[in-house]
Design an enzyme around this catalytic site. Sequence first.
Site, PDB file in Angstrom:
ATOM      1  N   ARG A  47       0.873  -1.183   0.000  1.00 46.52           N
ATOM      2  CA  ARG A  47       0.000   0.000   0.000  1.00 46.52           C
ATOM      3  C   ARG A  47       0.905   1.226   0.000  1.00 46.52           C
ATOM      4  O   ARG A  47       2.120   1.091   0.078  1.00 46.52           O
ATOM      5  CB  ARG A  47      -0.997   0.002   1.181  1.00 46.52           C
ATOM      6  N   ARG A  90      -7.364  -0.114  -6.626  1.00 49.30           N
ATOM      7  CA  ARG A  90      -7.589   0.967  -5.665  1.00 49.30           C
ATOM      8  C   ARG A  90      -7.791   2.275  -6.442  1.00 49.30           C
ATOM      9  O   ARG A  90      -6.961   2.619  -7.281  1.00 49.30           O
ATOM     10  CB  ARG A  90      -6.413   1.064  -4.672  1.00 49.30           C
ATOM     11  N   ASP A 240      -1.838  10.963  -1.908  1.00 52.34           N
ATOM     12  CA  ASP A 240      -2.298   9.922  -2.833  1.00 52.34           C
ATOM     13  C   ASP A 240      -2.704  10.497  -4.181  1.00 52.34           C
ATOM     14  O   ASP A 240      -2.631   9.819  -5.200  1.00 52.34           O
ATOM     15  CB  ASP A 240      -3.462   9.140  -2.214  1.00 52.34           C
TER      16      ASP A 240
HETATM   17  O1  MRU Z   1      -4.393   3.256   2.301  1.00 52.71           O
HETATM   18  P1  MRU Z   1      -2.916   3.418   2.169  1.00 52.71           P
HETATM   19  O2  MRU Z   1      -2.140   2.830   3.293  1.00 52.71           O
HETATM   20  O3  MRU Z   1      -2.403   2.972   0.814  1.00 52.71           O
HETATM   21  O4  MRU Z   1      -2.727   4.981   2.230  1.00 52.71           O
HETATM   22  C1  MRU Z   1      -1.454   5.532   2.163  1.00 52.71           C
HETATM   23  C2  MRU Z   1      -1.415   6.957   2.430  1.00 52.71           C
HETATM   24  O5  MRU Z   1      -2.392   7.654   2.558  1.00 52.71           O
HETATM   25  C3  MRU Z   1      -0.096   7.565   2.414  1.00 52.71           C
HETATM   26  O6  MRU Z   1       0.019   8.548   3.358  1.00 52.71           O
HETATM   27  C4  MRU Z   1       0.086   8.117   1.014  1.00 52.71           C
HETATM   28  O7  MRU Z   1      -0.100   7.103   0.048  1.00 52.71           O
HETATM   29  C5  MRU Z   1       1.350   8.681   0.781  1.00 52.71           C
HETATM   30  S1  MRU Z   1       2.489   7.413   0.521  1.00 52.71           S
HETATM   31  C6  MRU Z   1       3.967   8.052   0.183  1.00 52.71           C
END
Ligand code: MRU
Length: 355
Positions: A47, A90, A240
């Site tokens: 993730r 996702r 993201d």
């Molecule tokens: O749901 P996730 O764990 O994939 O979400 C990740 C995040 O929100 C991070 O903070 C974001 O992707 C930045 S990663 C460098």
Amino acid sequence: MYVAQPIEWTDRGVVMLDQRRLPAEEISYTYTDYREVAKAIREMVIRGAPAIGVAAAMGVALGVQKSTARTVKELETEFTVICEVLAQTRPTAVDLFWALERMKRRFAQLTGASADLAHIRPALVAEAQEVHAEKKATDEAIGRFGAEYMPREGQVMTQCNAGALATAGIGTALGVIRVAFEQGRKIHVLVPETRPYLQGARLTAWELYRGGIPLTLITDNMVGHFLRSGKVAAIVTGADRVAANGDTANKIGTYQIAVLAKENNVPFYIAAPVSTFDMSIASGEQIPIEERTAAEVTHFQGVRIAPDVPAAHPAFDVTPNRYISAIFTERGVAKAPYTESLRELVQGAPAKAAR
Ligand code: MRU
């Protein structure tokens, strides 16, 4: 300093560290089918936006490598399906779509120039490996630009996990903190646990601890208290998806941190590669927000912690650009007005001086 390796291309297949099991267990799986890679992304074995992009690129390469197609035509048909399956995993992290577009461009280039599948297959594997290698260089550049904004000595807050686990490099937000720490800045990191998936408590705390960077883990509802204390010098989080006007989607809870930061005069920074920018959308209003299962709220690692009631789990929120003090990228630092500064960075204007 220890740097976690969430994903690797090997001769046996794509190896991923299972982030769902951290910090209790360090278990890796080797995937030999692109559908398994898609499932791993959806189920959060891997993730974090940039790491999801690397996984998608490797998933495409794996699909092409294992394909039984005998002609370019057959391979093209399979390629479309492979990309669609990976795109359905996702919805919010735009690096996923950036990586798929990049693999599609390379595929079109290769098939336009040659019909030799024995040449096309390894060339796509090389492209996926290149995507991975670039993440490391990108994170280091983000780290160097962002470190200039970190205090010589003091507390820095982050959110979720934007470390090596999330990028397959050294991390974006944690990359900034890591570079600043290696420069000799005496940084102490405040880590909100980041309910409901606990990326802060499980992953960021683990990475910082393994890297020897001092931290204090806090619960999400302590953020306001700590920001009001006057002791937090800066906040740095990942992203993201960043819209053309700088509005930024990041892990749920980021928006309230940014608002509280403004209220308490604490600078709030985003650290993200240019691949996280989505210049096709004008504002954060258009960012799709992933809705994950309510069971991630009502249960913790299979144990029910709430009665059998409805629960919501939007996985991300959007922080309006007015709360963002600056955005650190590998090409320089963007500041308001973001519509102009982000466009300049995307168009490849020379990196600006750090401050
Ligand atoms: O749901 P996730 O764990 O994939 O979400 C990740 C995040 O929100 C991070 O903070 C974001 O992707 C930045 S990663 C460098």
